[in-house]
Design an enzyme around this catalytic site. Sequence first.
Site, PDB file in Angstrom:
ATOM      1  N   GLN A  11     -73.627-114.081  36.520  1.00 34.04           N
ATOM      2  CA  GLN A  11     -72.315-114.330  37.137  1.00 34.04           C
ATOM      3  C   GLN A  11     -71.319-114.788  36.076  1.00 34.04           C
ATOM      4  O   GLN A  11     -70.991-115.967  35.983  1.00 34.04           O
ATOM      5  CB  GLN A  11     -72.484-115.399  38.225  1.00 34.04           C
ATOM      6  CG  GLN A  11     -71.266-115.634  39.058  1.00 34.04           C
ATOM      7  CD  GLN A  11     -71.017-114.534  40.060  1.00 34.04           C
ATOM      8  OE1 GLN A  11     -71.936-114.072  40.719  1.00 34.04           O
ATOM      9  NE2 GLN A  11     -69.788-114.103  40.155  1.00 34.04           N
ATOM     10  N   PHE A  12     -70.804-113.851  35.283  1.00 28.69           N
ATOM     11  CA  PHE A  12     -69.872-114.224  34.215  1.00 28.69           C
ATOM     12  C   PHE A  12     -68.595-114.849  34.765  1.00 28.69           C
ATOM     13  O   PHE A  12     -67.919-115.609  34.075  1.00 28.69           O
ATOM     14  CB  PHE A  12     -69.549-113.033  33.319  1.00 28.69           C
ATOM     15  CG  PHE A  12     -68.513-112.098  33.862  1.00 28.69           C
ATOM     16  CD1 PHE A  12     -67.176-112.248  33.505  1.00 28.69           C
ATOM     17  CD2 PHE A  12     -68.862-111.082  34.730  1.00 28.69           C
ATOM     18  CE1 PHE A  12     -66.214-111.389  34.004  1.00 28.69           C
ATOM     19  CE2 PHE A  12     -67.908-110.220  35.231  1.00 28.69           C
ATOM     20  CZ  PHE A  12     -66.576-110.374  34.878  1.00 28.69           C
ATOM     21  N   THR A  13     -68.253-114.570  36.027  1.00 31.51           N
ATOM     22  CA  THR A  13     -67.010-115.105  36.582  1.00 31.51           C
ATOM     23  C   THR A  13     -67.034-116.619  36.743  1.00 31.51           C
ATOM     24  O   THR A  13     -65.982-117.227  36.962  1.00 31.51           O
ATOM     25  CB  THR A  13     -66.654-114.438  37.931  1.00 31.51           C
ATOM     26  OG1 THR A  13     -67.708-114.668  38.859  1.00 31.51           O
ATOM     27  CG2 THR A  13     -66.424-112.941  37.750  1.00 31.51           C
TER      28      THR A  13
END
Length: 146
Positions: A78-80
């Site tokens: 989940q890079f966000t």
Amino acid sequence: MRVCLQRVSEASVQVDGEQVGKIGHGVLVLLGVGQEDTSHEVKQLVDKIVNLRIFADQQQKMNLSLLDVGGQMLVISQFTLWGDCRKGRRPSFVEAAAPELAEPLYEEFVEEVRSRGVTAETGRFGAMMEVSLVNDGPVTLVIESW
């Protein structure tokens, strides 16, 4: 590293309509890797998460860990989680690790969880995923490496 952890009674993930991961009682971990992260942060967060006392004991107190209850873990990249929304209306992701750094650390995180005796399922790194869960409690925590 940044984690959004949710205690779940079940969770699953689909990619292109195919279920690629599913767990029962345990935790859903959304895992974001930052540019400065290393194996040190992997071990630190895994140790924290598998021993975090967020499951109810017989007196209904959050006193038991994932290891204590034999829970499972679904780990989703989940890079966000590294999105910076302080300026403007579009999040900036400049602090998120590039995929070349993030993917090996994500894989290392999953293997470290498994080495602790926890069943760990995953999504697919970098894929568009549909994550479903039944949040138990609800219990949701945000954890950062230190």
